[in-house]
Design an enzyme around this catalytic site. Structure first.
Site, PDB file in Angstrom:
ATOM      1  N   ASP A   2       0.798  -1.236   0.000  1.00 40.47           N
ATOM      2  CA  ASP A   2       0.000   0.000   0.000  1.00 40.47           C
ATOM      3  C   ASP A   2       0.828   1.282   0.000  1.00 40.47           C
ATOM      4  OD1 ASP A   2      -2.198  -1.634   0.039  1.00 40.47           O
ATOM      5  OD2 ASP A   2      -3.040  -0.880   1.906  1.00 40.47           O
ATOM      6  N   CYS A  59      -3.954  -5.781  -3.894  1.00 42.26           N
ATOM      7  CA  CYS A  59      -2.733  -6.474  -3.487  1.00 42.26           C
ATOM      8  C   CYS A  59      -2.466  -7.782  -4.227  1.00 42.26           C
ATOM      9  CB  CYS A  59      -2.778  -6.754  -1.981  1.00 42.26           C
ATOM     10  SG  CYS A  59      -2.881  -5.286  -0.948  1.00 42.26           S
ATOM     11  N   HIS A  62       0.528 -12.365  -1.955  1.00 37.27           N
ATOM     12  CA  HIS A  62      -0.567 -12.078  -1.023  1.00 37.27           C
ATOM     13  C   HIS A  62      -1.094 -13.412  -0.507  1.00 37.27           C
ATOM     14  CE1 HIS A  62      -4.002  -9.675   0.538  1.00 37.27           C
ATOM     15  NE2 HIS A  62      -4.626 -10.838   0.419  1.00 37.27           N
TER      16      HIS A  62
END
Length: 532
Positions: free
Chosen positions: A58, A96, A150
């Site tokens: 992020d 993500c 992820h």
């Protein structure tokens, strides 16, 4: 397997740059995709560069080296000062799990159909050769520490990519009991950080759990949280790899500034809340379709964010606290990255290690009334990208070349002198090595990215000046457009599609030259087929 036109161009660039002066190319066995993780490594020359990939969850370019006057980021800035930073670098999709698959496969989401969580790459690209797998098959030791792929929301790691089991740590983490009321939270369930009943759908189960807080700021050491532990593990491992007799590909993934903003107090204290940059345009652009934005989403998974409210409706105090937490997270993760860079220097590894720093996408901090990611707007898709080390250009350079996440794969392969297996997946990216040799060089005049809404795919072209987004409804073929002049309107406040027909025509030609996008309903269709 046949290459797409763009993949053919990337391959040609990769070979050309390797022959022009990169390390001598080393062939990879054609059957490489079938090599077991425990296979003996192929001997490689001692001068082969090590690879250190730093992934940050992020992180938008809220960094001093990228022009942010608020951010305190001395360690990433010193990496940028000795390498090449791409000031216009973009995620191929601002979420993500798919973004990390874009990085690891060199393929865009519109090529793979992997737009969502719960989509493991081997289910959609069974014979993929991932970026670490490419190096592993060339004789490197390939390892990961922290958040790399992820893991969560029904998505898993990729064991074929690594020479050793990944060392994962937490993303959702609290140390103050009051942050959760002593109960497991919905985001902890989604990230597989608490047990989930095997018979339960992970999303349905998570929805039954309470929300954790969006931030906490205890007076604790750095390693009270995952990123501090990740930095320590990476530093220890680098010292061990130095004497392994084998070049390494080490991926180190950091969680902050991802929510929750669980960061030691001293990093919060570095910022004056009254001096933080606050959003000044909190609605969708004039003339933009409503589905270009969103309401709630990930941000509403945390207390005290009001569910179902537009971001512009959040109390001013809440907005300021969220922005404060994000910047504190940036400085915390910068400090952890500094520890890893210090280890490179201390162990004498810096001169022969190519370091790549990559944020997986951008992040909305209240602009357009939006928070987190999951859009096609500039703040959601722009990311920091830095290359440093052997062959990566003049120290401190910032070329005009626009870059995409998928460019990292062919660029690293070219820098290390690796040849791509003929039977691997085609690459959508282009090698950036020509730019390292000549900052004025251009390998492509745009970046391509996409995001989906139910039943719609929004494909986007970003040039130095403009962004065109073309939304296509799959069922009917109906289209809607957005066009932003980021030179005249950097905040994307006005959709000028009707005022710029020539620009639309030029940029839409770039879109038309791309392969047809995979269906945004691919996951649902495959699930339906499995049920039947």
């Amino acid at each position: 397997m046949r290459f797409s036109k763009l993949g053919q161009k990337a391959m040609a660039l990769l070979v050309a740059t390797a022959l022009a002066g990169c390390a001598q190319p080393r062939a990879i066995p054609q059957s490489a995709s079938a090599i077991a993780p425990a296979a003996a490594p192929t001997p490689v020359p001692a001068q082969s560069p090590n690879i250190l990939v730093i992934l940050i969850d992020d992180l938008k370019p809220t960094l001093g080296s990228f022009g942010d006057r608020t951010a305190i980021s001395p360690n990433i800035d010193r990496l940028a000062a000795r390498g090449t930073r791409f000031e216009q670098a973009y995620a191929n999709q601002a979420v993500c799990a798919p973004s990390r698959i874009n990085l690891m496969t060199g393929r865009r989401s519109t090529s793979t159909g992997i737009y969502n969580f719960g989509m493991d790459l081997r289910d959609y690209i069974p014979n993929a050769v991932t970026l670490p797998q490419l190096f592993k098959q060339a004789g490197y030791g390939a390892e990961s520490i922290g958040k790399v792929f992820h893991v969560g929301h029904g998505t898993h790691d990729d064991v074929e990519s690594w020479s050793a089991p990944p060392q994962k740590d937490k993303v959702i983490e609290y140390v103050e009991p009051g942050s959760t009321g002593g109960k497991a939270t919905r985001e902890e369930a989604l990230f597989n950080e608490i047990p989930v009943p095997a018979e339960r759908d992970i999303f349905e189960y998570a929805a039954t759990l309470p929300r954790g807080t969006a931030w906490e700021s205890p007076d604790v050491p750095d390693d009270a949280y995952a990123d501090g532990r990740t930095a320590a593990r990476a530093s220890t491992r680098l010292a061990e790899l130095k004497t392994s007799g084998q070049p390494f590909f080490l991926a180190v993934g950091f969680a902050r500034p991802h929510l929750p903003f669980s960061v030691p107090k001293r990093y919060w204290d570095m910022y004056d809340p009254a001096r933080l940059p606050m959003p000044d345009f909190e609605r969708l652009p004039d003339g933009a379709p409503l589905f270009a934005g969103k309401v709630g989403g990930e941000i509403a998974a945390y207390d005290p964010v009001p569910p179902g409210k537009l971001g512009a409706e959040y109390p001013e105090e809440l907005k300021r606290k969220l922005i404060h937490g994000y910047y504190a997270g940036v400085t915390y993760v910068d400090a952890q990255i500094g520890k890893v860079l210090d280890t490179l220097d201390r162990e004498g590894l810096t001169e022969n290690t190519i370091v790549i720093l990559w944020g997986d996408h951008g992040w909305h901090l209240g602009d357009h009334g939006l928070w987190t990611k999951h859009t096609n707007f500039e703040q959601s898709v722009r990311l920091p990208l830095i290359f440093a080390g052997p062959g990566t250009g003049k120290a401190g350079s910032a070329p005009k070349q626009i870059a995409e996440t998928v460019d990292v794969f062919p660029t690293l392969a070219a820098l290390a002198g690796l040849q791509l297996p003929a039977d691997m997946q085609p690459l959508d990216g282009a090698s950036l090595v020509p730019v390292f040799r000549d900052a004025a060089a251009h390998v492509r005049p745009y970046a391509y990215h996409a995001f989906n809404r139910p039943g719609r795919i929004g494909q986007a072209i970003r040039t130095e000046r403009y962004r065109l987004v073309r939304w296509t409804q799959e069922a009917t073929g109906a289209r809607a457009y957005e066009l932003y002049d980021l030179q005249q309107d950097p905040g994307e406040t006005r959709n000028v599609i009707d005022a710029e027909p020539a620009v639309r025509k030029k940029l839409e030609a770039y879109l038309d030259a791309q392969p047809a996008p995979a269906s945004v309903e691919l996951k649902a269709r495959r699930a339906a087929q499995a049920r039947n």
